[in-house]
Design an enzyme around this catalytic site. Structure first.
Site, PDB file in Angstrom:
ATOM      1  N   LYS A  39       3.620  -7.879   1.354  1.00 21.63           N
ATOM      2  CA  LYS A  39       4.061  -6.611   0.617  1.00 21.63           C
ATOM      3  C   LYS A  39       5.735  -6.715   0.491  1.00 21.63           C
ATOM      4  O   LYS A  39       6.235  -6.887   1.752  1.00 21.63           O
ATOM      5  CB  LYS A  39       3.737  -5.448   1.062  1.00 21.63           C
ATOM      6  CG  LYS A  39       3.172  -4.244   0.225  1.00 21.63           C
ATOM      7  CD  LYS A  39       2.630  -3.096   1.030  1.00 21.63           C
ATOM      8  CE  LYS A  39       2.334  -2.067  -0.034  1.00 21.63           C
ATOM      9  NZ  LYS A  39       1.739  -0.852   1.047  1.00 21.63           N
TER      10      LYS A  39
HETATM   11  C1  E4P Z   1       0.827   1.742  -0.956  1.00 16.44           C
HETATM   12  O1  E4P Z   1       0.729   0.773  -0.548  1.00 16.44           O
HETATM   13  C2  E4P Z   1       1.521   2.734   0.002  1.00 16.44           C
HETATM   14  O2  E4P Z   1       1.296   2.399   1.250  1.00 16.44           O
HETATM   15  C3  E4P Z   1       1.111   4.176  -0.066  1.00 16.44           C
HETATM   16  O3  E4P Z   1       0.189   4.364  -1.035  1.00 16.44           O
HETATM   17  C4  E4P Z   1       2.211   5.196   0.101  1.00 16.44           C
HETATM   18  O4  E4P Z   1       1.526   6.398  -0.334  1.00 16.44           O
HETATM   19  P1  E4P Z   1       2.276   7.932   0.118  1.00 16.44           P
HETATM   20  O5  E4P Z   1       3.211   8.187  -0.813  1.00 16.44           O
HETATM   21  O6  E4P Z   1       1.379   8.862   0.427  1.00 16.44           O
HETATM   22  O7  E4P Z   1       3.200   7.574   1.478  1.00 16.44           O
END
Ligand code: E4P
Length: 216
Positions: free
Chosen positions: A83
């Site tokens: 990522k």
């Molecule tokens: C995705 O890969 C992220 O880890 C995640 O969906 C972020 O979500 P949040 O906005 O609830 O922290």
């Protein structure tokens, strides 16, 4: 549509994997920090558990360092998807990962142009953060639908991973708009199959069955 689970917690991953709901896992530095354990070992354990794509995020902010981290993460397991934040340095690191054959998930995407750019370079996944857009009063589903339209126009192979989902309606909306994957926190997984009429209906069936008199 595939369902990924958005957590680094092993108990939660096991729970929904055992229900056959988990097609992959996404983590981020905030989620990993909650587990308070060695990050690389944790990612290895998650990969072994699910045998499916597991997103692990870099924490450097310069392209060279990001790429070095990406190589280390990718070496943990063939299931690792690296990522990268969608910032200029992240784009440079993305190009190097694509060249090296490292699968990528471009994160912190909030508008269609970011999604267009990462697809042009060859990202494996793009993660628009839908809930965070709704949180600031923007129409996240409009953003998702424009990304889908652009990707279809040019036949981009980058998969749209609907992220930051807050409730089951987000999942339904993302599915209607053609997201390839939805990553759900455990709280949303818990609500997917929940319907009061299902619960009441089953209670009535079992109560009626209990009243049946055995044949003489
Ligand atoms: C995705 O890969 C992220 O880890 C995640 O969906 C972020 O979500 P949040 O906005 O609830 O922290």
């Amino acid at each position: 549509m595939k369902f990924f689970i958005d957590t680094a917690n092993l108990d939660q991953i096991r729970k929904y994997r055992d229900m056959h709901l988990v097609d992959g896992v996404t983590t981020n530095p905030s989620l990993a920090a909650k587990e308070n354990t060695d990050f690389r070992s944790l990612i290895k354990t998650i990969c072994d558990l699910v045998q499916a794509p597991v997103s692990a995020e870099v924490v450097s902010t310069r392209a060279d360092e990001m790429f070095a981290e990406a190589r280390e993460l990718a070496a943990i397991s063939p299931h690792v998807v690296v990522k990268l934040p969608t910032i200029p340095e992240g784009i440079k690191a993305l190009a190097r990962c694509v060249e090296a054959g490292i699968p990528t998930n471009m994160t912190l995407v909030f508008q269609p142009l970011q999604a267009l750019i990462v697809a042009k370079i060859g990202a494996t996944y793009v993660s628009p953060f839908l809930g965070r857009l709704d949180d600031i009063g923007q129409d996240s589903m409009d953003v998702l639908s424009v990304i889908r339209e652009i990707y279809d126009n040019y036949d981009f192979q980058t998969k749209i991973l609907a992220a930051s989902l807050r409730h089951p309606l987000h999942v339904v909306q993302a599915a209607r708009l053609g997201a390839d994957v939805a990553t759900l926190p455990p709280t949303v997984f818990d609500k997917l199959l929940d319907h009061p009429l299902t619960t009441i209906g089953l209670e009535r069936f079992l109560a009626d069955w209990g009243k049946m008199r055995p044949e003489a």
